[in-house]
Design an enzyme around this catalytic site. Sequence first.
Site, PDB file in Angstrom:
ATOM      1  N   ARG A  29       7.157  -5.747   3.208  1.00 19.55           N
ATOM      2  CA  ARG A  29       5.899  -6.316   2.733  1.00 19.55           C
ATOM      3  C   ARG A  29       5.864  -6.189   1.212  1.00 19.55           C
ATOM      4  NH1 ARG A  29      -0.268  -5.149   4.695  1.00 19.55           N
ATOM      5  NH2 ARG A  29       0.143  -3.007   4.030  1.00 19.55           N
TER       6      ARG A  29
ATOM      7  N   GLU B  50      -5.907 -12.710   6.254  1.00 22.92           N
ATOM      8  CA  GLU B  50      -6.741 -11.508   6.194  1.00 22.92           C
ATOM      9  C   GLU B  50      -8.165 -11.778   5.734  1.00 22.92           C
ATOM     10  OE1 GLU B  50      -4.288  -7.957   4.780  1.00 22.92           O
ATOM     11  OE2 GLU B  50      -3.384  -9.605   3.639  1.00 22.92           O
TER      12      GLU B  50
ATOM     13  N   HIS C 284       0.806  -1.216   0.000  1.00 24.03           N
ATOM     14  CA  HIS C 284       0.000   0.000   0.000  1.00 24.03           C
ATOM     15  C   HIS C 284       0.843   1.273   0.000  1.00 24.03           C
ATOM     16  CE1 HIS C 284      -3.728  -2.141   0.319  1.00 24.03           C
ATOM     17  NE2 HIS C 284      -3.344  -2.773   1.409  1.00 24.03           N
TER      18      HIS C 284
END
Length: 260
Positions: free
Chosen positions: A73, A152, A48
């Site tokens: 990540r 998730e 992100h």
Amino acid sequence: MPAAPNVFKAALANKQPQIGCWMNFGSTVGAELMTTTGFDWLVIDGEHGPNDLLSITDQLRVLHGTTSHAVVRVPVGEAWILKQTLDAGAQTVLVPMVDTAQQAEAIVRACHYAPDGIRGLGGIGARVTGFGSVTEYATTANAQICVLVQAETRAAISNLDDILAVDGVDGVFIGPADLSADMGFPGNSDAPEVQAVIEDAIQRIAAAGKAPGILTFSLQHAQRYLSLGATFVAVGIDTFVLATAARSLSAEAKSLLPKT
């Protein structure tokens, strides 16, 4: 010369809690600032955050040799990006949206050299080996790579025991935001139903001998997760920390203005 020891992986294996923070600026200056804050681990966010392989590499350089361990990540759990990230110098990778044991197995194999995996040996010309100066890297690296996968979704929670059984998965990170959305509570990870799933997952991960991890903005939640056995807990995001502090400062300063 062998691969450098992964102190973060060792801490997780020894169940020593590690407190971390996300880095979403995509900035070397921001990363350097964050190394002065005392966090045990810092996430270079390629999912992100506005990062590519070059900006990730630059931030790995900044974090190298500091007391804050770099966790990268990656945007997706594909072999090509995992190989490039490791060759750039990452020791620990965090992979989003891992729903099955098959996905976890493929990720582990991408992160390890043969005979344990499929990672290519081109790192001899890359930063990770000091451009060939770390001569024993290929024979010692597998033991120092830390693979963290994110659970998730409801599917991931349903398959959690199978994911935990995958050799080479060092930890499972619960993603509360996406999990809450998938459970029908978008934007409300504090919903009792979501918290019950999170707490159960943390205990199952710890019972399996893996490291449970999570991100929360609540120190009260952080304390509870740590008491349940979570060993890597992130408590903020750099962009959000700055925005919150700046808004508060602005509001307080404007409250000093004469009333008209």
